[in-house]
Design a protein around this motif. Structure first.
Motif, PDB file in Angstrom:
ATOM      1  N   ALA A   1       0.833  -1.205   0.000  1.00 33.33           N
ATOM      2  CA  ALA A   1       0.000   0.000   0.000  1.00 33.33           C
ATOM      3  C   ALA A   1       0.867   1.254   0.000  1.00 33.33           C
ATOM      4  O   ALA A   1       0.581   2.221  -0.709  1.00 33.33           O
ATOM      5  CB  ALA A   1      -0.934  -0.009   1.202  1.00 33.33           C
ATOM      6  N   GLY A   2       1.944   1.243   0.765  1.00 26.59           N
ATOM      7  CA  GLY A   2       2.859   2.385   0.790  1.00 26.59           C
ATOM      8  C   GLY A   2       3.519   2.607  -0.560  1.00 26.59           C
ATOM      9  O   GLY A   2       3.676   3.738  -1.019  1.00 26.59           O
ATOM     10  N   PHE A   3       3.898   1.520  -1.209  1.00 21.53           N
ATOM     11  CA  PHE A   3       4.524   1.616  -2.531  1.00 21.53           C
ATOM     12  C   PHE A   3       3.552   2.210  -3.545  1.00 21.53           C
ATOM     13  O   PHE A   3       3.902   3.118  -4.309  1.00 21.53           O
ATOM     14  CB  PHE A   3       4.997   0.226  -2.985  1.00 21.53           C
ATOM     15  N   VAL A   4       2.319   1.735  -3.530  1.00 18.36           N
ATOM     16  CA  VAL A   4       1.321   2.233  -4.475  1.00 18.36           C
ATOM     17  C   VAL A   4       0.983   3.691  -4.183  1.00 18.36           C
ATOM     18  O   VAL A   4       0.885   4.514  -5.094  1.00 18.36           O
ATOM     19  CB  VAL A   4       0.055   1.351  -4.445  1.00 18.36           C
ATOM     20  N   LEU A   5       0.816   4.042  -2.911  1.00 15.97           N
ATOM     21  CA  LEU A   5       0.501   5.426  -2.559  1.00 15.97           C
ATOM     22  C   LEU A   5       1.643   6.375  -2.885  1.00 15.97           C
ATOM     23  O   LEU A   5       1.422   7.548  -3.174  1.00 15.97           O
ATOM     24  CB  LEU A   5       0.142   5.521  -1.074  1.00 15.97           C
ATOM     25  N   ALA A   6       2.867   5.893  -2.840  1.00 15.81           N
ATOM     26  CA  ALA A   6       4.024   6.731  -3.155  1.00 15.81           C
ATOM     27  C   ALA A   6       4.194   6.912  -4.658  1.00 15.81           C
ATOM     28  O   ALA A   6       5.038   7.685  -5.091  1.00 15.81           O
ATOM     29  CB  ALA A   6       5.276   6.130  -2.551  1.00 15.81           C
ATOM     30  N   GLY A   7       3.455   6.229  -5.471  1.00 23.78           N
ATOM     31  CA  GLY A   7       3.536   6.418  -6.908  1.00 23.78           C
ATOM     32  C   GLY A   7       3.898   5.169  -7.654  1.00 23.78           C
ATOM     33  O   GLY A   7       3.945   5.161  -8.877  1.00 23.78           O
ATOM     34  N   GLY A   8       4.200   4.120  -6.961  1.00 22.28           N
ATOM     35  CA  GLY A   8       4.476   2.837  -7.594  1.00 22.28           C
ATOM     36  C   GLY A   8       5.740   2.821  -8.419  1.00 22.28           C
ATOM     37  O   GLY A   8       6.719   3.501  -8.123  1.00 22.28           O
ATOM     38  N   VAL A   9       5.708   2.057  -9.474  1.00 19.15           N
ATOM     39  CA  VAL A   9       6.878   1.850 -10.321  1.00 19.15           C
ATOM     40  C   VAL A   9       7.289   3.142 -11.014  1.00 19.15           C
ATOM     41  O   VAL A   9       8.479   3.435 -11.143  1.00 19.15           O
ATOM     42  CB  VAL A   9       6.568   0.744 -11.367  1.00 19.15           C
ATOM     43  N   GLY A  10       6.320   3.944 -11.434  1.00 19.36           N
ATOM     44  CA  GLY A  10       6.643   5.200 -12.118  1.00 19.36           C
ATOM     45  C   GLY A  10       7.467   6.127 -11.246  1.00 19.36           C
ATOM     46  O   GLY A  10       8.447   6.724 -11.703  1.00 19.36           O
ATOM     47  N   ALA A  11       7.099   6.262  -9.977  1.00 19.67           N
ATOM     48  CA  ALA A  11       7.841   7.135  -9.074  1.00 19.67           C
ATOM     49  C   ALA A  11       9.240   6.585  -8.822  1.00 19.67           C
ATOM     50  O   ALA A  11      10.214   7.342  -8.769  1.00 19.67           O
ATOM     51  CB  ALA A  11       7.098   7.295  -7.758  1.00 19.67           C
ATOM     52  N   ALA A  12       9.348   5.272  -8.694  1.00 20.78           N
ATOM     53  CA  ALA A  12      10.668   4.675  -8.478  1.00 20.78           C
ATOM     54  C   ALA A  12      11.562   4.892  -9.692  1.00 20.78           C
ATOM     55  O   ALA A  12      12.745   5.233  -9.563  1.00 20.78           O
ATOM     56  CB  ALA A  12      10.522   3.191  -8.174  1.00 20.78           C
ATOM     57  N   MET A  13      11.034   4.724 -10.887  1.00 17.81           N
ATOM     58  CA  MET A  13      11.826   4.926 -12.104  1.00 17.81           C
ATOM     59  C   MET A  13      12.197   6.396 -12.281  1.00 17.81           C
ATOM     60  O   MET A  13      13.327   6.709 -12.689  1.00 17.81           O
ATOM     61  CB  MET A  13      11.062   4.410 -13.326  1.00 17.81           C
ATOM     62  N   ARG A  14      11.283   7.315 -11.982  1.00 19.29           N
ATOM     63  CA  ARG A  14      11.614   8.738 -12.074  1.00 19.29           C
ATOM     64  C   ARG A  14      12.724   9.096 -11.104  1.00 19.29           C
ATOM     65  O   ARG A  14      13.621   9.872 -11.423  1.00 19.29           O
ATOM     66  CB  ARG A  14      10.380   9.586 -11.796  1.00 19.29           C
ATOM     67  N   PHE A  15      12.672   8.526  -9.902  1.00 14.35           N
ATOM     68  CA  PHE A  15      13.707   8.796  -8.912  1.00 14.35           C
ATOM     69  C   PHE A  15      15.064   8.292  -9.398  1.00 14.35           C
ATOM     70  O   PHE A  15      16.062   8.994  -9.319  1.00 14.35           O
ATOM     71  CB  PHE A  15      13.352   8.139  -7.571  1.00 14.35           C
ATOM     72  N   LEU A  16      15.097   7.078  -9.926  1.00 13.37           N
ATOM     73  CA  LEU A  16      16.361   6.517 -10.404  1.00 13.37           C
ATOM     74  C   LEU A  16      16.878   7.271 -11.619  1.00 13.37           C
ATOM     75  O   LEU A  16      18.088   7.492 -11.753  1.00 13.37           O
ATOM     76  CB  LEU A  16      16.186   5.033 -10.715  1.00 13.37           C
ATOM     77  N   ALA A  17      16.003   7.682 -12.534  1.00  9.98           N
ATOM     78  CA  ALA A  17      16.433   8.419 -13.716  1.00  9.98           C
ATOM     79  C   ALA A  17      16.894   9.821 -13.350  1.00  9.98           C
ATOM     80  O   ALA A  17      17.826  10.349 -13.952  1.00  9.98           O
ATOM     81  CB  ALA A  17      15.289   8.481 -14.723  1.00  9.98           C
ATOM     82  N   ARG A  18      16.292  10.434 -12.372  1.00  8.93           N
ATOM     83  CA  ARG A  18      16.659  11.788 -11.968  1.00  8.93           C
ATOM     84  C   ARG A  18      18.037  11.835 -11.342  1.00  8.93           C
ATOM     85  O   ARG A  18      18.766  12.802 -11.487  1.00  8.93           O
ATOM     86  CB  ARG A  18      15.625  12.318 -10.977  1.00  8.93           C
ATOM     87  N   ARG A  19      18.428  10.784 -10.661  1.00  8.14           N
ATOM     88  CA  ARG A  19      19.715  10.786  -9.966  1.00  8.14           C
ATOM     89  C   ARG A  19      20.866  10.979 -10.937  1.00  8.14           C
ATOM     90  O   ARG A  19      21.870  11.580 -10.597  1.00  8.14           O
ATOM     91  CB  ARG A  19      19.889   9.492  -9.190  1.00  8.14           C
ATOM     92  N   GLY A  20      20.720  10.491 -12.136  1.00 10.17           N
ATOM     93  CA  GLY A  20      21.787  10.647 -13.122  1.00 10.17           C
ATOM     94  C   GLY A  20      21.835  12.048 -13.702  1.00 10.17           C
ATOM     95  O   GLY A  20      22.861  12.467 -14.219  1.00 10.17           O
TER      96      GLY A  20
END
Length: 95
Positions: free
Chosen positions: A58-77
């Motif tokens: 539920a926390g993962f989905v509320l935080a934005g799920g896979v899209g939010a995780a991918m945006r975070f990883l792509a932004r770091r670069g």
């Protein structure tokens, strides 16, 4: 309307005492059953792995799920050193 009753006061008092004892026993049983039903912590303790997995999902989905995780990883670069900022706009050195 008067009704004649053959019971004596001793009989009535004995019946009242008997009913009082039965009622006290029933109330005690009800309190015990109510305590078992409303014991939420014991129910959670029994199902802790399932509850923890559900909370994580539920926390993962509320935080934005896979899209939010991918945006975070792509932004770091793409992050760089901030040179200047004006309102919500920033000049960033990405070298």
């Amino acid at each position: 309307m008067a009704r004649s009753d053959s019971r004596t006061t001793a009989d009535v008092r004995r019946d009242i005492a008997s009913e009082r004892d039965e009622l006290a026993t029933a109330v005690e049983m009800l309190r015990d059953e109510l305590g078992e039903v409303t014991d939420v912590s014991a129910k959670l303790r029994e199902r802790l792995p399932i509850v923890a997995a559900g909370a994580l999902g539920a926390g993962f989905v509320l935080a934005g799920g896979v899209g939010a995780a991918m945006r975070f990883l792509a932004r770091r670069g793409r992050e760089g050193k901030q040179k200047a900022k004006l309102g919500r706009f920033a000049f960033i050195d990405r070298r």
